[in-house]
Design a protein around this motif. Sequence first.
Motif, PDB file in Angstrom:
ATOM      1  N   GLY A   1       0.808  -1.191   0.000  1.00 41.76           N
ATOM      2  CA  GLY A   1       0.000   0.000   0.000  1.00 41.76           C
ATOM      3  C   GLY A   1       0.847   1.249   0.000  1.00 41.76           C
ATOM      4  O   GLY A   1       2.055   1.178   0.024  1.00 41.76           O
TER       5      GLY A   1
ATOM      6  N   TYR B   1      -9.292   0.065  -1.319  1.00 44.91           N
ATOM      7  CA  TYR B   1      -9.157   1.503  -1.375  1.00 44.91           C
ATOM      8  C   TYR B   1     -10.531   2.111  -1.180  1.00 44.91           C
ATOM      9  O   TYR B   1     -11.457   1.830  -1.932  1.00 44.91           O
ATOM     10  CB  TYR B   1      -8.573   1.929  -2.719  1.00 44.91           C
ATOM     11  CG  TYR B   1      -8.611   3.425  -2.945  1.00 44.91           C
ATOM     12  CD1 TYR B   1      -7.763   4.265  -2.236  1.00 44.91           C
ATOM     13  CD2 TYR B   1      -9.503   3.974  -3.845  1.00 44.91           C
ATOM     14  CE1 TYR B   1      -7.812   5.629  -2.430  1.00 44.91           C
ATOM     15  CE2 TYR B   1      -9.559   5.340  -4.051  1.00 44.91           C
ATOM     16  CZ  TYR B   1      -8.712   6.170  -3.343  1.00 44.91           C
ATOM     17  OH  TYR B   1      -8.767   7.514  -3.526  1.00 44.91           O
TER      18      TYR B   1
ATOM     19  N   ASP C   1     -15.581   2.124  -4.042  1.00 48.55           N
ATOM     20  CA  ASP C   1     -14.443   1.521  -3.368  1.00 48.55           C
ATOM     21  C   ASP C   1     -13.812   0.488  -4.287  1.00 48.55           C
ATOM     22  O   ASP C   1     -14.500  -0.184  -5.039  1.00 48.55           O
ATOM     23  CB  ASP C   1     -14.900   0.826  -2.080  1.00 48.55           C
ATOM     24  CG  ASP C   1     -15.388   1.819  -1.055  1.00 48.55           C
ATOM     25  OD1 ASP C   1     -15.102   3.014  -1.223  1.00 48.55           O
ATOM     26  OD2 ASP C   1     -16.060   1.400  -0.106  1.00 48.55           O
TER      27      ASP C   1
ATOM     28  N   SER D   1      -4.603   2.624  -4.487  1.00 46.31           N
ATOM     29  CA  SER D   1      -5.363   3.670  -5.148  1.00 46.31           C
ATOM     30  C   SER D   1      -6.496   2.991  -5.917  1.00 46.31           C
ATOM     31  O   SER D   1      -6.824   1.843  -5.657  1.00 46.31           O
ATOM     32  CB  SER D   1      -4.469   4.458  -6.095  1.00 46.31           C
ATOM     33  OG  SER D   1      -4.068   3.642  -7.171  1.00 46.31           O
ATOM     34  N   ASP D   2      -7.068   3.717  -6.865  1.00 44.34           N
ATOM     35  CA  ASP D   2      -8.151   3.116  -7.637  1.00 44.34           C
ATOM     36  C   ASP D   2      -7.645   2.571  -8.970  1.00 44.34           C
ATOM     37  O   ASP D   2      -8.396   2.374  -9.894  1.00 44.34           O
ATOM     38  CB  ASP D   2      -9.292   4.112  -7.850  1.00 44.34           C
ATOM     39  CG  ASP D   2      -8.828   5.351  -8.593  1.00 44.34           C
ATOM     40  OD1 ASP D   2      -7.604   5.509  -8.764  1.00 44.34           O
ATOM     41  OD2 ASP D   2      -9.676   6.150  -8.991  1.00 44.34           O
TER      42      ASP D   2
END
Length: 92
Positions: A16, A89, A74, A19-20
């Motif tokens: 991590g 995310y 999400d 993000s998307d």
Amino acid sequence: MANSSVYPQVPVATIGPFSDSPVQVTCPNCHQMVVTKLEFSSGLLTYLFCGGLLFCGCVLGCCLIPFCVNRLRDATHSCPSCKTVLGTYKRL
Ligand SMILES: [Zn+2]
């Protein structure tokens, strides 16, 4: 006198932040370098956005638009190899 027996194995690198968009990580489960598989789900922001549209007096059809927009959703990152969920995310 060193702490030579503290770690039973090599610590897994922190994953991590997510993000998307897909990210390349080393899967902690199958230990392969993978590009995460993304799945979008309606999150809190999606419902808030929908509620906001409702509040503004939009017709019912408009309120359903956020559920089709991935940018408001999400994102769940999973390993394409072993299907393990690596992280999510969230918009909020
Ligand atoms: Zn994996």
